[in-house]
Design a protein around this motif. Sequence first.
Motif, PDB file in Angstrom:
ATOM      1  N   TRP A  11       5.772  -4.235  -6.488  1.00 30.19           N
ATOM      2  CA  TRP A  11       5.661  -5.442  -5.896  1.00 30.19           C
ATOM      3  C   TRP A  11       4.379  -5.953  -4.691  1.00 30.19           C
ATOM      4  O   TRP A  11       3.710  -6.068  -5.063  1.00 30.19           O
ATOM      5  N   LYS A  12       4.087  -4.322  -4.116  1.00 30.01           N
ATOM      6  CA  LYS A  12       3.220  -3.944  -3.159  1.00 30.01           C
ATOM      7  C   LYS A  12       1.628  -3.839  -3.584  1.00 30.01           C
ATOM      8  O   LYS A  12       0.752  -4.574  -3.360  1.00 30.01           O
ATOM      9  N   LEU A  13       1.699  -3.386  -5.502  1.00 29.93           N
ATOM     10  CA  LEU A  13       0.938  -4.156  -5.807  1.00 29.93           C
ATOM     11  C   LEU A  13       0.474  -5.419  -6.989  1.00 29.93           C
ATOM     12  O   LEU A  13      -0.069  -5.913  -7.287  1.00 29.93           O
ATOM     13  N   ILE A  14       1.803  -5.541  -7.395  1.00 31.54           N
ATOM     14  CA  ILE A  14       1.709  -6.542  -7.684  1.00 31.54           C
ATOM     15  C   ILE A  14       0.930  -7.988  -7.608  1.00 31.54           C
ATOM     16  O   ILE A  14       0.180  -8.762  -7.558  1.00 31.54           O
ATOM     17  N   VAL A  15       1.609  -8.182  -6.226  1.00 30.94           N
ATOM     18  CA  VAL A  15       1.291  -9.589  -5.413  1.00 30.94           C
ATOM     19  C   VAL A  15      -0.278  -9.398  -4.441  1.00 30.94           C
ATOM     20  O   VAL A  15      -0.743 -10.211  -5.339  1.00 30.94           O
ATOM     21  N   PRO A  16      -0.617  -8.588  -4.470  1.00 38.46           N
ATOM     22  CA  PRO A  16      -2.441  -8.227  -4.131  1.00 38.46           C
ATOM     23  C   PRO A  16      -3.474  -8.711  -5.865  1.00 38.46           C
ATOM     24  O   PRO A  16      -3.917  -9.378  -6.242  1.00 38.46           O
ATOM     25  N   ALA A  17      -2.957  -8.169  -6.400  1.00 33.69           N
ATOM     26  CA  ALA A  17      -3.771  -7.942  -7.777  1.00 33.69           C
ATOM     27  C   ALA A  17      -3.263  -9.681  -8.472  1.00 33.69           C
ATOM     28  O   ALA A  17      -4.110 -10.260  -9.296  1.00 33.69           O
ATOM     29  N   PHE A  21      -6.522 -12.452  -8.842  1.00 30.44           N
ATOM     30  CA  PHE A  21      -6.633 -13.111  -9.930  1.00 30.44           C
ATOM     31  C   PHE A  21      -6.394 -14.128  -9.633  1.00 30.44           C
ATOM     32  O   PHE A  21      -7.726 -15.064 -10.282  1.00 30.44           O
ATOM     33  N   ILE A  22      -6.005 -14.979  -8.564  1.00 29.71           N
ATOM     34  CA  ILE A  22      -6.084 -16.185  -8.335  1.00 29.71           C
ATOM     35  C   ILE A  22      -7.096 -17.024  -7.672  1.00 29.71           C
ATOM     36  O   ILE A  22      -8.225 -18.052  -7.890  1.00 29.71           O
ATOM     37  N   TYR A  23      -7.165 -15.488  -6.467  1.00 27.33           N
ATOM     38  CA  TYR A  23      -8.665 -16.395  -6.176  1.00 27.33           C
ATOM     39  C   TYR A  23     -10.010 -16.271  -7.401  1.00 27.33           C
ATOM     40  O   TYR A  23     -11.041 -17.243  -6.907  1.00 27.33           O
ATOM     41  N   ILE A  92      -1.848  -5.355 -16.850  1.00 29.08           N
ATOM     42  CA  ILE A  92       0.075  -4.169 -16.731  1.00 29.08           C
ATOM     43  C   ILE A  92       1.159  -3.735 -16.335  1.00 29.08           C
ATOM     44  O   ILE A  92       1.785  -3.360 -16.144  1.00 29.08           O
ATOM     45  N   LEU A  93       0.109  -4.277 -14.730  1.00 31.88           N
ATOM     46  CA  LEU A  93       1.893  -3.672 -13.486  1.00 31.88           C
ATOM     47  C   LEU A  93       2.821  -4.495 -14.214  1.00 31.88           C
ATOM     48  O   LEU A  93       3.675  -4.274 -14.217  1.00 31.88           O
ATOM     49  N   ILE A  94       3.026  -6.539 -14.086  1.00 34.91           N
ATOM     50  CA  ILE A  94       3.711  -6.755 -14.736  1.00 34.91           C
ATOM     51  C   ILE A  94       4.456  -5.855 -15.986  1.00 34.91           C
ATOM     52  O   ILE A  94       5.623  -6.292 -16.000  1.00 34.91           O
TER      53      ILE A  94
END
Length: 184
Positions: A11-17, A21-23, A92-94
């Motif tokens: 989640w430390k990498l998924i949340v920034p990704a 994505f949203i931005y 990929i991360l999810i």
Amino acid sequence: MTNLLAKLSNWKLIVPALLGFIYCIYLFQTYEAQMSELAGEHTPMIDLRENYDLAEIQDFFTIIKSEGREIHRFATGVLDMIFPWAYGILFILISAFFLKKITSPDSKWMYLSLFPVLLMLVDYIENFNTLNLLDSFPNLTAEMVDSASTITGIKSTLTSISMFLPLFLGIFWLITLVRKKLEK
């Protein structure tokens, strides 16, 4: 490689990704709104279409005027060169996150999480095709547009698969989790 995917899928990498994505989506909508304002009607960017033909692209480029074509060129040449990394890393991360929960971190199934790399590659091909169309206007040919439209169609299919994969894996993981709890 499978262990690296397992280690990075947290989640430390998924949340920034996800935030990246949203931005990017926000920026695309902003540029599309600017083009639509110039055209006086809703005008989706080329890569948001599933297919198109020469007449449709000629009309689109004419309606959005040179200012809209410059906005499209910037969105495609800059933002859409970053966006594949934003969604690719996210998907990929999810997918890897759920795969390591379903199988194991060293399972060969972890390679399935890399499917979005194919989408990323096709997206870059589409971007270069779109930039070529923008640079060639008004001297577009049916062959150029048909080739670009085919790539856009392939990208659309790969996008659906890449978005469905983590969703499917998440649902499968939840079912597995519930089943294990019911067996206890």
